[in-house]
Design a protein around this motif. Structure first.
Motif, short mmCIF file in Angstrom:
data_model
loop_
_atom_site.label_atom_id
_atom_site.label_comp_id
_atom_site.label_asym_id
_atom_site.label_seq_id
_atom_site.Cartn_x
_atom_site.Cartn_y
_atom_site.Cartn_z
N GLN A 4 0.83 -1.20 0.00
CA GLN A 4 0.00 0.00 0.00
C GLN A 4 0.87 1.26 0.00
O GLN A 4 0.59 2.22 -0.70
CB GLN A 4 -0.93 0.01 1.22
N GLN A 5 1.92 1.22 0.81
CA GLN A 5 2.82 2.37 0.86
C GLN A 5 3.49 2.59 -0.49
O GLN A 5 3.64 3.72 -0.95
CB GLN A 5 3.87 2.19 1.96
N GLN A 6 3.92 1.49 -1.12
CA GLN A 6 4.56 1.60 -2.42
C GLN A 6 3.59 2.15 -3.47
O GLN A 6 3.96 2.99 -4.29
CB GLN A 6 5.11 0.24 -2.88
N GLN A 7 2.34 1.69 -3.42
CA GLN A 7 1.35 2.18 -4.36
C GLN A 7 1.09 3.66 -4.15
O GLN A 7 0.96 4.43 -5.11
CB GLN A 7 0.05 1.38 -4.23
N GLN A 8 1.02 4.08 -2.90
CA GLN A 8 0.79 5.49 -2.60
C GLN A 8 1.95 6.34 -3.11
O GLN A 8 1.76 7.43 -3.65
CB GLN A 8 0.58 5.70 -1.10
N GLN A 9 3.17 5.83 -2.90
CA GLN A 9 4.34 6.56 -3.37
C GLN A 9 4.33 6.68 -4.90
O GLN A 9 4.65 7.73 -5.44
CB GLN A 9 5.63 5.88 -2.91
N GLN A 10 3.96 5.60 -5.58
CA GLN A 10 3.90 5.63 -7.04
C GLN A 10 2.85 6.63 -7.51
O GLN A 10 3.08 7.38 -8.46
CB GLN A 10 3.59 4.24 -7.60
N GLN A 13 4.18 10.11 -7.10
CA GLN A 13 5.19 10.40 -8.12
C GLN A 13 4.51 10.71 -9.45
O GLN A 13 4.91 11.64 -10.16
CB GLN A 13 6.17 9.23 -8.28
N GLN A 14 3.49 9.93 -9.80
CA GLN A 14 2.78 10.17 -11.05
C GLN A 14 2.09 11.53 -11.04
O GLN A 14 2.12 12.26 -12.03
CB GLN A 14 1.74 9.07 -11.30
N GLN A 15 1.50 11.89 -9.92
CA GLN A 15 0.84 13.19 -9.81
C GLN A 15 1.85 14.32 -9.95
O GLN A 15 1.59 15.33 -10.61
CB GLN A 15 0.10 13.31 -8.48
N GLN A 16 3.01 14.15 -9.34
CA GLN A 16 4.05 15.18 -9.45
C GLN A 16 4.52 15.32 -10.88
O GLN A 16 4.73 16.42 -11.38
CB GLN A 16 5.23 14.85 -8.53
#
Length: 132
Positions: A4-10, A13-16
């Motif tokens: 979940q943490q990895q998905q949130q980080q991804q 990153q995509q939003q940025q």
């Protein structure tokens, strides 16, 4: 939990990345050519936009924007490009652009003053944009 943490980080990153690239163009390709200093929310009104045709395929959005500044403050110059459904042409210029001014007066001035002006050795077609 790690997944979940990895998905949130991804997702973050995509939003940025999307914020850095700017809004997508009409054909889904991002053009990082907007004026970030603009605070005018009326940019999407067709009265502020002009269509610019007869561009050389090699002409960049920056060259278009610089040329069109003669008529006023340009918020955005967006080259129209071929969609991915045309593999040989995908992402290449169609030889036209949409230029967004800060107000309708400047767009009208562009039509009056820059139609038939020359950019990269070609006379430009400049008319009001017809799409909303």
């Amino acid at each position: 939990q790690q997944q979940q943490q990895q998905q949130q980080q991804q997702q973050q990153q995509q939003q940025q990345q999307q914020q850095q690239q700017g809004p997508p163009s009409r054909n889904g390709h991002s053009n990082n050519n907007s004026n970030n200093n603009s605070t005018n929310n009326s940019n999407n009104h067709s009265a502020n936009r002009v269509y610019v045709g007869n561009l050389r395929y090699e002409t960049s959005w920056q060259q278009v924007k610089d040329h069109m500044r003669r008529a006023g403050n340009v918020d955005r110059a967006e080259l129209l490009t071929h969609a991915a459904s045309h593999p040989k042409l995908a992402g290449k210029s169609k030889g036209c652009a949409i230029v967004t001014y800060q107000n309708p007066r400047e767009a009208q001035r562009a039509v009056q003053e820059l139609h038939d002006s020359v950019l990269d050795g070609r006379p430009l077609l400049v008319r009001p944009d017809r799409e909303d």
